[in-house]
Motif scaffolding. Structure first.
Motif, PDB file in Angstrom:
ATOM      1  N   MET A 215     118.678  77.448  96.931  1.00  0.00           N
ATOM      2  CA  MET A 215     118.989  78.395  97.944  1.00  0.00           C
ATOM      3  C   MET A 215     119.030  77.596  99.284  1.00  0.00           C
ATOM      4  O   MET A 215     119.789  76.883 100.150  1.00  0.00           O
ATOM      5  CB  MET A 215     118.286  79.597  98.912  1.00  0.00           C
ATOM      6  N   ILE A 216     117.383  76.703  99.976  1.00  0.00           N
ATOM      7  CA  ILE A 216     117.529  75.408 100.610  1.00  0.00           C
ATOM      8  C   ILE A 216     118.201  74.131 100.702  1.00  0.00           C
ATOM      9  O   ILE A 216     119.232  74.221 101.405  1.00  0.00           O
ATOM     10  CB  ILE A 216     116.052  75.390 101.586  1.00  0.00           C
ATOM     11  N   CYS A 217     118.813  73.547 100.048  1.00  0.00           N
ATOM     12  CA  CYS A 217     119.308  72.511  98.858  1.00  0.00           C
ATOM     13  C   CYS A 217     120.789  73.121  98.636  1.00  0.00           C
ATOM     14  O   CYS A 217     121.447  72.262  97.625  1.00  0.00           O
ATOM     15  CB  CYS A 217     118.751  71.590  98.011  1.00  0.00           C
ATOM     16  N   ASP A 218     121.137  73.487  99.077  1.00  0.00           N
ATOM     17  CA  ASP A 218     122.240  74.337  98.435  1.00  0.00           C
ATOM     18  C   ASP A 218     123.267  73.201  98.775  1.00  0.00           C
ATOM     19  O   ASP A 218     123.551  73.077 100.357  1.00  0.00           O
ATOM     20  CB  ASP A 218     122.693  75.416  98.801  1.00  0.00           C
ATOM     21  N   THR A 219     124.870  72.338  98.194  1.00  0.00           N
ATOM     22  CA  THR A 219     124.754  71.341  98.789  1.00  0.00           C
ATOM     23  C   THR A 219     126.646  71.931  99.208  1.00  0.00           C
ATOM     24  O   THR A 219     127.125  71.182  99.565  1.00  0.00           O
ATOM     25  CB  THR A 219     125.682  69.965  97.548  1.00  0.00           C
ATOM     26  N   ASP A 220     127.099  73.433  98.962  1.00  0.00           N
ATOM     27  CA  ASP A 220     128.122  73.715  98.622  1.00  0.00           C
ATOM     28  C   ASP A 220     128.163  74.548 100.400  1.00  0.00           C
ATOM     29  O   ASP A 220     127.000  73.929 100.850  1.00  0.00           O
ATOM     30  CB  ASP A 220     128.370  75.362  98.382  1.00  0.00           C
ATOM     31  N   PRO A 221     129.289  73.784 101.714  1.00  0.00           N
ATOM     32  CA  PRO A 221     129.756  73.992 102.336  1.00  0.00           C
ATOM     33  C   PRO A 221     129.415  75.292 103.513  1.00  0.00           C
ATOM     34  O   PRO A 221     128.920  75.516 104.156  1.00  0.00           O
ATOM     35  CB  PRO A 221     130.885  72.572 103.089  1.00  0.00           C
ATOM     36  N   GLU A 222     130.186  76.165 102.030  1.00  0.00           N
ATOM     37  CA  GLU A 222     130.031  77.387 102.553  1.00  0.00           C
ATOM     38  C   GLU A 222     129.248  78.058 101.747  1.00  0.00           C
ATOM     39  O   GLU A 222     129.189  79.677 102.104  1.00  0.00           O
ATOM     40  CB  GLU A 222     131.061  78.076 101.946  1.00  0.00           C
ATOM     41  N   LEU A 223     127.812  77.775 101.056  1.00  0.00           N
ATOM     42  CA  LEU A 223     126.807  78.001 100.991  1.00  0.00           C
ATOM     43  C   LEU A 223     126.322  79.508 100.028  1.00  0.00           C
ATOM     44  O   LEU A 223     126.090  79.922 100.149  1.00  0.00           O
ATOM     45  CB  LEU A 223     125.598  78.160 102.238  1.00  0.00           C
ATOM     46  N   GLY A 224     127.918  79.018  99.443  1.00  0.00           N
ATOM     47  CA  GLY A 224     128.415  80.001  98.536  1.00  0.00           C
ATOM     48  C   GLY A 224     127.093  80.242  97.643  1.00  0.00           C
ATOM     49  O   GLY A 224     126.514  81.690  97.198  1.00  0.00           O
ATOM     50  N   GLY A 225     126.593  79.124  96.577  1.00  0.00           N
ATOM     51  CA  GLY A 225     125.356  79.924  95.659  1.00  0.00           C
ATOM     52  C   GLY A 225     124.181  80.299  97.193  1.00  0.00           C
ATOM     53  O   GLY A 225     123.109  81.265  96.478  1.00  0.00           O
ATOM     54  N   ALA A 226     123.417  80.117  97.632  1.00  0.00           N
ATOM     55  CA  ALA A 226     122.264  80.259  98.587  1.00  0.00           C
ATOM     56  C   ALA A 226     122.738  81.707  99.431  1.00  0.00           C
ATOM     57  O   ALA A 226     121.939  82.431  98.737  1.00  0.00           O
ATOM     58  CB  ALA A 226     122.551  79.753 100.084  1.00  0.00           C
ATOM     59  N   VAL A 227     124.038  81.991  99.716  1.00  0.00           N
ATOM     60  CA  VAL A 227     124.305  83.911  99.175  1.00  0.00           C
ATOM     61  C   VAL A 227     123.815  83.893  98.361  1.00  0.00           C
ATOM     62  O   VAL A 227     122.788  85.616  99.098  1.00  0.00           O
ATOM     63  CB  VAL A 227     126.114  83.740 100.302  1.00  0.00           C
ATOM     64  N   LEU A 228     124.254  84.098  96.799  1.00  0.00           N
ATOM     65  CA  LEU A 228     123.816  85.241  95.655  1.00  0.00           C
ATOM     66  C   LEU A 228     122.411  84.811  95.883  1.00  0.00           C
ATOM     67  O   LEU A 228     121.989  86.266  95.884  1.00  0.00           O
ATOM     68  CB  LEU A 228     124.397  84.050  94.444  1.00  0.00           C
ATOM     69  N   LEU A 229     121.812  84.141  95.938  1.00  0.00           N
ATOM     70  CA  LEU A 229     120.211  83.303  96.008  1.00  0.00           C
ATOM     71  C   LEU A 229     119.683  84.563  96.824  1.00  0.00           C
ATOM     72  O   LEU A 229     118.535  85.228  96.630  1.00  0.00           O
ATOM     73  CB  LEU A 229     119.924  82.611  96.126  1.00  0.00           C
ATOM     74  N   MET A 230     119.880  84.573  98.143  1.00  0.00           N
ATOM     75  CA  MET A 230     119.350  85.632  99.057  1.00  0.00           C
ATOM     76  C   MET A 230     119.955  86.657  98.866  1.00  0.00           C
ATOM     77  O   MET A 230     118.915  87.486  98.906  1.00  0.00           O
ATOM     78  CB  MET A 230     119.972  84.840 100.291  1.00  0.00           C
ATOM     79  N   GLY A 231     120.767  87.253  98.072  1.00  0.00           N
ATOM     80  CA  GLY A 231     120.912  88.692  97.841  1.00  0.00           C
ATOM     81  C   GLY A 231     119.720  89.138  96.614  1.00  0.00           C
ATOM     82  O   GLY A 231     119.215  90.213  96.766  1.00  0.00           O
ATOM     83  N   LEU A 232     119.236  88.007  96.273  1.00  0.00           N
ATOM     84  CA  LEU A 232     118.465  87.988  94.769  1.00  0.00           C
ATOM     85  C   LEU A 232     116.807  88.416  95.129  1.00  0.00           C
ATOM     86  O   LEU A 232     116.395  89.082  94.905  1.00  0.00           O
ATOM     87  CB  LEU A 232     118.520  87.087  93.617  1.00  0.00           C
ATOM     88  N   LEU A 233     116.451  87.178  96.276  1.00  0.00           N
ATOM     89  CA  LEU A 233     115.876  87.371  96.785  1.00  0.00           C
ATOM     90  C   LEU A 233     115.319  88.858  97.545  1.00  0.00           C
ATOM     91  O   LEU A 233     114.089  89.459  97.423  1.00  0.00           O
ATOM     92  CB  LEU A 233     115.510  86.490  97.460  1.00  0.00           C
ATOM     93  N   ARG A 234     116.187  89.158  97.721  1.00  0.00           N
ATOM     94  CA  ARG A 234     116.227  90.642  99.185  1.00  0.00           C
ATOM     95  C   ARG A 234     116.175  91.530  98.047  1.00  0.00           C
ATOM     96  O   ARG A 234     114.916  92.876  98.589  1.00  0.00           O
ATOM     97  CB  ARG A 234     117.430  90.860  99.548  1.00  0.00           C
ATOM     98  N   THR A 235     116.708  91.825  97.330  1.00  0.00           N
ATOM     99  CA  THR A 235     116.556  92.853  95.989  1.00  0.00           C
ATOM    100  C   THR A 235     115.118  92.484  95.683  1.00  0.00           C
ATOM    101  O   THR A 235     113.805  93.784  95.331  1.00  0.00           O
ATOM    102  CB  THR A 235     117.078  92.373  94.875  1.00  0.00           C
ATOM    103  N   LEU A 236     114.314  91.394  94.960  1.00  0.00           N
ATOM    104  CA  LEU A 236     113.088  91.156  94.931  1.00  0.00           C
ATOM    105  C   LEU A 236     112.347  92.112  96.128  1.00  0.00           C
ATOM    106  O   LEU A 236     110.909  92.668  95.068  1.00  0.00           O
ATOM    107  CB  LEU A 236     112.996  89.751  94.204  1.00  0.00           C
ATOM    108  N   VAL A 237     112.779  92.174  97.340  1.00  0.00           N
ATOM    109  CA  VAL A 237     111.016  92.605  97.853  1.00  0.00           C
ATOM    110  C   VAL A 237     111.775  93.524  98.805  1.00  0.00           C
ATOM    111  O   VAL A 237     111.159  93.707  99.882  1.00  0.00           O
ATOM    112  CB  VAL A 237     110.749  90.915  99.315  1.00  0.00           C
ATOM    113  N   ASP A 238     112.866  93.813  97.798  1.00  0.00           N
ATOM    114  CA  ASP A 238     112.612  95.635  98.607  1.00  0.00           C
ATOM    115  C   ASP A 238     111.910  96.190  97.907  1.00  0.00           C
ATOM    116  O   ASP A 238     111.870  96.717  96.781  1.00  0.00           O
ATOM    117  CB  ASP A 238     114.248  96.274  98.267  1.00  0.00           C
TER     118      ASP A 238
END
Length: 808
Positions: free
Chosen positions: A445-468
């Motif tokens: 998530m931190i190293c996502d090279t996409d300028p729009e951080l598409g991958g990072a947004v997806l991964l953040m959503g998954l982390l949020r599900t895991l810590v919910d």
């Protein structure tokens, strides 16, 4: 949709005394799955059971009954209605509409069982079991009924090149009439007509007869709209499907033909990443891909009138996918080889990429499965070691492989977050923090090279599900929340906050480019979620690591969205009204960055301006005394000129009232006496609510003693206990009074002597000079309190009592 007025099947316990005979439950012939069609036109599995047919007294007719094989409960009870259109598809499916927008399907394990039940349905409706549909889908007109009696079947023109136009016209004219559609479909089935048409297609292509090819396009498109499984099975067979696609290349509305066959034979290559030994499975995969291609790319988008005419095509693809997943899942050698090669270091990169892409597609196919089948699917993958395999893949350099692995991980998290949590807690006992699965996800998530951080947004959503914690409550393991959050804050939180801490060592962000700002905003969003849902874990982390001070450095960012994220984080903390947080904020002077940002924003009326004012307004309305005093004592000079809102003047007024109480501790004891008469308009006794307030007052003060002095209770008890009816009655009075108080107050120093409560003329003068003593939280003149000025009847009594106490 069929015109049916029978009710949906009652999933009730009474079956009218009919059930499956003793040995029937083990009879695989009658073993079925019950499906219903949902709003998204997808089939939902309602359970597996055994079907029988018998007379049900309650429904007054022969009925289909399905009893669950697990507990014998009734899954389906449906009367065989004489007017219902039942369809037999693919030899093992019976589909019908029970009512408007309520479609049902029985999927049989064996063809023999399907035939038995089909015969029973046809017997009730007086039909020949050789048909594939028992009724026309809508009521025919009288004229059509007459035609039906006079002409038993539809005679097709002989299949010749010269008669293509005639055939196309016949197909087009048959589509609007259900009866003619039925006759046309039967004629096409019985005479092997489709294969003859495809032979003519080859002749037309060889002769470059464009007119004939255009007619064939219209004929084949019309046959699709007949919506018949028996016809699809011919068209999608190995020998015919490519010719059918060829016919659909010659759309008369396009100036040039499409090259669909060329794409399917040359461009789209079937990669067998692990050899598939079962020829039936291989053929099923090829067929499904091509039919999906026809649906998505070849057939024109159906019009509103044609949309339901392709429902059988959707069903065909759906049940094919279910079959493919089931066959692959049962092939243990195939899956064992797949995971062995995935994790083998000797596997070359290209091969590994193909394997991961296959696994990703396999998981995507599983989305067509019903809940219990999906359970079995993910259990199989879990037993095969999918999570350790993903951990190995995510640690590799190939970005494409990692991306596909992330997609697979998302399927697992969305399906069963507890399974993922259990795995990461177990592996933490053997591995270092750096290679933990969750930490690998955070790093990607931190190293996502996409300028729009598409991958990072997806991964953040998954982390949020895991810590919910919300999705931790339903598990059998009651300690999951405590254990997992303890693990997450110990092993993973430092990885998540590393970019934030690295970027906020000075007074302003050391890196302030757009991509970094986006990433920090994502991290803040997750931290804000943690503040709301994780209570003491996040509180200890924020206070021990001084996180809020570092976050507020981002208030100086040139990106407004990031500054607002930082502000929202602080607002969430203040919203908890937790004195531990409040003391930390005051000790570190953490309002300073907010006030600076407010002053730097100048007179601009924007979101930053509104959000900061709202934060101070919250402190005023909720009467958070410690923060009120802190803000006024340290930042009043900077804020006193802000007069376009009354927030800061209101805060100063709160502060003045607090200070008056502290300067005159004797007056504080007067609260109870003044309160004694707060509600009394006459000489009546105290109301129940007031009794309750007095009964709980002492307890509340004892409870709050360790954090807040008794006189500084964080919330007015009267505000809580005052009945809503009184609150509504006096709200207007309070608002007008507060406005008046603010207008009369000189906020450059202490209150001027002119600030008085509206006591009656009988009030003693020594009260007016200390009128602010009455302006305590919950007292009649207190801004923000739902009270109203005391009535003349209550004032004289309070005056005399106060005088007595002063003397004492």
């Amino acid at each position: 949709a069929p015109d049916q007025r029978s009710a949906p099947p009652a999933i009730a316990s009474q079956s009218g005394g009919c059930g499956v005979a003793g040995g029937r439950m083990t009879d695989t012939r009658r073993r079925v799955k019950v499906y219903t069609l949902n709003e998204d036109r997808q089939w939902d599995d309602r359970g597996t059971g055994h079907v029988s047919s018998c007379y049900v007294e309650r429904l007054k007719g022969m009925s289909l009954l399905v009893r669950a094989e697990s507990d014998g409960s009734l899954l389906l009870e449906s009367k065989i209605n004489p007017n219902t259109a039942y369809q037999k598809q693919q030899d093992t499916l019976i589909v019908w509409s029970e009512a408007e927008n309520y479609d049902l399907a029985l999927s049989f394990q064996e063809k023999a069982g399907c035939d038995e039940i089909w015969e029973k349905i046809c017997q009730v409706q007086g039909k020949d079991p050789s048909v594939d549909i028992t009724q026309d889908l809508v009521d025919e007109s009288e004229e059509e009924r007459f035609d039906d009696m006079s002409s038993p079947g539809l005679e097709l023109p002989s299949c010749e090149l010269s008669r293509l136009e005639e055939i196309a016209e016949l197909v087009a004219s048959s589509l609007p009439s259900p009866l003619r559609r039925e006759k046309l479909a039967l004629a096409l089935e019985n005479e092997g007509y489709i294969k003859k048409l495809l032979e003519i297609f080859h002749v037309c292509e060889d002769l470059e007869n464009i007119e004939g090819l255009h007619h064939l396009y219209e004929i084949i498109k019309g046959i699709f709209l007949l919506n018949r499984t028996a016809l699809f099975e011919v068209m999608f067979s190995e020998e015919c499907i490519m010719d059918v696609i060829g016919c659909l290349e010659y759309d008369p509305s396009l100036s040039q033909s499409r090259k669909h066959r060329e794409f399917l034979t040359k461009t789209a290559k079937f990669k067998e990443v692990i050899p598939i030994s079962d020829p039936e499975l291989k053929q099923k995969i090829h067929q499904t891909y091509r039919v999906q291609y026809i649906q998505d790319m070849v057939l024109p988008t159906p019009s509103v009138f044609e949309e339901n005419m392709l429902s059988t095509l959707h069903s065909f693809i759906f049940f094919n996918k279910v079959e493919i997943v089931g066959m692959l899942q049962e092939d243990e050698k195939f899956l064992t080889d797949l995971f062995a090669q995935l994790t083998d270091e000797a596997t070359d990169e290209e091969k590994r990429q193909e394997l991961v892409n296959f696994l990703k597609e396999f998981c995507a196919f599983s989305q067509t499965l019903q809940p219990q089948n999906r359970d079995a699917f993910f259990k199989t993958l879990s037993n095969m070691g999918i999570l350790p395999a993903l951990e190995v893949i995510l640690g590799m350099d190939d970005a494409q492989v990692r991306s596909a692995a992330t997609d697979i991980f998302s399927y697992l998290v969305e399906y069963n977050p507890s399974m993922v949590r259990e795995f990461v807690m177990q592996e933490a006992q053997q591995n270092d923090d750096d290679i933990l699965l969750i930490n690998l996800i955070i790093e990607h998530m931190i190293c996502d090279t996409d300028p729009e951080l598409g991958g990072a947004v997806l991964l953040m959503g998954l982390l949020r599900t895991l810590v919910d914690p919300e999705n931790m409550l339903a598990t059998a393991n009651k300690t999951e929340k405590t254990e997992f959050l303890g693990f997450f804050y110990k092993h993973c939180m430092h990885v998540l906050t590393a970019p934030l801490l690295a970027n906020t060592t000075e007074d302003k962000p050391s890196k302030d480019d757009f991509q970094t700002a986006q990433l920090l905003a994502l991290i803040l969003e997750l931290l804000t979620f943690c503040v709301e849902h994780h209570t003491y874990h996040i509180k200890n982390y924020i206070i021990n690591k001084d996180i809020l001070r570092r976050v507020l450095v981002l208030m100086a960012s040139k990106h407004a969205f990031l500054a607002l994220c930082a502000l929202r984080f602080k607002r969430k903390i203040i919203g908890l009204k937790d004195e531990f947080y409040n003391r930390y904020i005051m000790k570190s002077f953490l309002f300073e960055p907010v006030v600076k940002a407010f002053l730097n924003n100048g007179s601009r009326y924007n979101l930053m301006n509104s959000a900061i004012i709202e934060m101070f307004e919250f402190i005023r309305v909720e009467d958070i005394k410690s923060l009120t005093a802190h803000v006024i004592e340290n930042y009043w000079k900077a804020l006193e000129d802000v007069d376009y809102v009354q927030t800061f003047k209101g805060l100063k007024l709160r502060f003045e009232q607090q200070r008056e109480r502290q300067d005159n501790p004797k007056l504080d004891s007067m609260r109870s006496i003044l309160r004694n008469h707060r509600y009394r308009r006459d000489a009546r006794t105290l109301e129940d609510e007031e009794e309750m307030w007095f009964n709980t007052d002492e307890d509340d003060m004892e409870d709050g003693e360790a954090v807040v002095p008794p006189s500084d209770k964080p919330k007015n008890d009267e505000d809580i206990m005052d009945p809503i009816s009184k609150f509504m009655e006096r709200k207007k009075l309070k608002e007008s009074e507060e406005k008046e108080v603010l207008l009369k107050t000189n906020l450059s120093g202490r209150q001027s002597p002119s600030f008085k409560l509206s006591f009656s003329s009988g009030t003693k003068s020594n009260l007016t000079s200390q009128s602010s003593a009455s302006n305590l939280p919950g007292s009649p003149g207190s801004p923000g309190s739902p009270g109203s000025p005391g009535s003349p009847g209550s004032v004289s009594k309070s005056t005399s009592q106060m005088a007595a106490i002063t003397t004492k």
